[in-house]
Write an enzyme that holds these catalytic residues in place. Sequence first.
Site, PDB file in Angstrom:
ATOM      1  N   LYS A  62      41.270  38.050  60.435  1.00 41.95           N
ATOM      2  CA  LYS A  62      40.610  39.066  59.622  1.00 41.95           C
ATOM      3  C   LYS A  62      40.442  38.706  58.153  1.00 41.95           C
ATOM      4  O   LYS A  62      41.378  38.235  57.513  1.00 41.95           O
ATOM      5  CB  LYS A  62      41.416  40.364  59.697  1.00 41.95           C
ATOM      6  CG  LYS A  62      41.362  40.995  61.065  1.00 41.95           C
ATOM      7  CD  LYS A  62      42.130  42.284  61.068  1.00 41.95           C
ATOM      8  CE  LYS A  62      41.887  43.039  62.370  1.00 41.95           C
ATOM      9  NZ  LYS A  62      42.625  44.287  62.389  1.00 41.95           N
TER      10      LYS A  62
ATOM     11  N   GLY B  40      54.989  35.091  55.470  1.00 44.22           N
ATOM     12  CA  GLY B  40      54.511  36.056  54.476  1.00 44.22           C
ATOM     13  C   GLY B  40      54.693  35.583  53.044  1.00 44.22           C
ATOM     14  O   GLY B  40      53.807  35.774  52.201  1.00 44.22           O
TER      15      GLY B  40
ATOM     16  N   ARG C  56      64.606  26.706  60.669  1.00 40.09           N
ATOM     17  CA  ARG C  56      65.108  27.366  59.453  1.00 40.09           C
ATOM     18  C   ARG C  56      66.591  27.088  59.235  1.00 40.09           C
ATOM     19  O   ARG C  56      67.050  27.060  58.091  1.00 40.09           O
ATOM     20  CB  ARG C  56      64.844  28.870  59.516  1.00 40.09           C
ATOM     21  CG  ARG C  56      63.399  29.211  59.172  1.00 40.09           C
ATOM     22  CD  ARG C  56      63.168  30.704  59.217  1.00 40.09           C
ATOM     23  NE  ARG C  56      61.863  31.051  58.670  1.00 40.09           N
ATOM     24  CZ  ARG C  56      61.343  32.265  58.722  1.00 40.09           C
ATOM     25  NH1 ARG C  56      62.000  33.254  59.305  1.00 40.09           N
ATOM     26  NH2 ARG C  56      60.165  32.506  58.183  1.00 40.09           N
TER      27      ARG C  56
HETATM   28  C1  3PG Z   1      60.178  36.073  58.097  1.00 36.72           C
HETATM   29  O1  3PG Z   1      60.609  35.810  59.217  1.00 36.72           O
HETATM   30  O2  3PG Z   1      58.965  36.048  57.828  1.00 36.72           O
HETATM   31  C2  3PG Z   1      61.153  36.332  57.008  1.00 36.72           C
HETATM   32  O3  3PG Z   1      62.446  36.142  57.477  1.00 36.72           O
HETATM   33  C3  3PG Z   1      60.967  37.699  56.425  1.00 36.72           C
HETATM   34  O4  3PG Z   1      61.188  38.668  57.397  1.00 36.72           O
HETATM   35  P1  3PG Z   1      60.558  40.119  57.215  1.00 36.72           P
HETATM   36  O5  3PG Z   1      59.081  39.952  57.356  1.00 36.72           O
HETATM   37  O6  3PG Z   1      61.179  40.955  58.312  1.00 36.72           O
HETATM   38  O7  3PG Z   1      60.931  40.594  55.845  1.00 36.72           O
HETATM   39 MG    MG Z   2      57.329  38.029  58.129  1.00 36.42          MG
END
Ligand code: 3PG
Ligand code: MG
Length: 396
Positions: free
Chosen positions: A197, A377, A36
Amino acid sequence: MGWKTLDDMDLNGKRVLVRVDINVPVVDGVVTDATRIERIVPTVRDILAAGGKPILLAHFGRPGGERRQNLSLKQLVPTLETAFGTRVRFGDDCVGIEAETAAANLGAGEVLLLENTRFHASETKNSPELAAGMAKMGDVYCNDAFSAAHRAHSSTEALARLLPACAGRLMQQELSALEAALGSPKRPVTAVVGGAKVSTKLDLLGNLIEKVDYLIIGGGMANTFLVAQDINVGKSLAETAMKDTAAEILSKAETTGCQIILPRDIVVAEKFEANAPTQILPVDQCPEDGMILDAGPETVAMITEIFEKSQTLIWNGPLGAFEIEPFDAATNAAALKAAALTRSGQLVSVAGGGDTVAALNASGAAKDFSYISTAGGAFLEWMEGKTLPGVAALDQ
Ligand code: 3PG
Ligand code: MG
């Protein structure tokens, strides 16, 4: 899409607040995967080259609004300096008079990193006050944190509305890769979805059956689909309560013209242990005390054929319990096939999600994929067809 890029902004002599995602894994103070950080280098370099002053805003972990020393961004300064090849100054807070002074006094060619935005509880509440404090330090806002764009936080959302805003280079790359994979892809388009899941991926499956030609389902969630077809899965992980939902997805896919691909043969063991004795069996012959831990070779051959027919592939989730050998076999074989087709120019392949990227790296396939997202996410929410607040806020 109405967002601007760094090329549209006047950066010369300007303080540029750059929201980055440097939420990297750290073990005993050592960064174990700097991906990253490496991926934000073009943005920082381009701002410096245009005469701008990059001021980095970022979160690190989930400190829940408290100052936690182990979640200080200060520990990343040496890694950032190596990556950028320039001096990185550090500010002890992401707002306030000291941060403002540090931003104003930043020398040419230098970068300022400000402390973890989540040390303020109001960050995750998308507080306009906190964003206003941040805005005081900058002339321009640049969001390069696609992987945090699913969060509506002060530094990702509210702040974008207070300054002239643009997307950074990594954000641009992520968005165009996803657009090529699912927005206006070359068809046929295939999605691989795996993971434990069905219940956590319902929105994803619902969106994908509308958009893709082939949907390959693997991992524990495939077992739930087998149960929906009254196939006995023994002791395998399966959400029996989701049986009807899985059946609905199967029947809806018939109306949208999406072909759902489930395992045809299975790798079964009595224990989920490294090198446990395994059997390869037809899908409907899982013994009562057996656990399905991977897709079998016939299934891999079928997946390979689909990849050969496809022009675009989007991948989220492993096909088997890839963390333990030999249950990574199907994932590895399919990934290497996708990599080979990509290398020869026959396939556009895009993958994202923490587990997925770990699995593709372990197989050696990742380097040949067209694009590997830095997002977990956010990648998933984008694939679900959701609007990401951090991206939407740039659209002004
Ligand atoms: C991650 O690592 O998925 C992102 O930096 C977002 O982090 P978070 O899920 O704590 O918001
Ligand atoms: Mg995350």
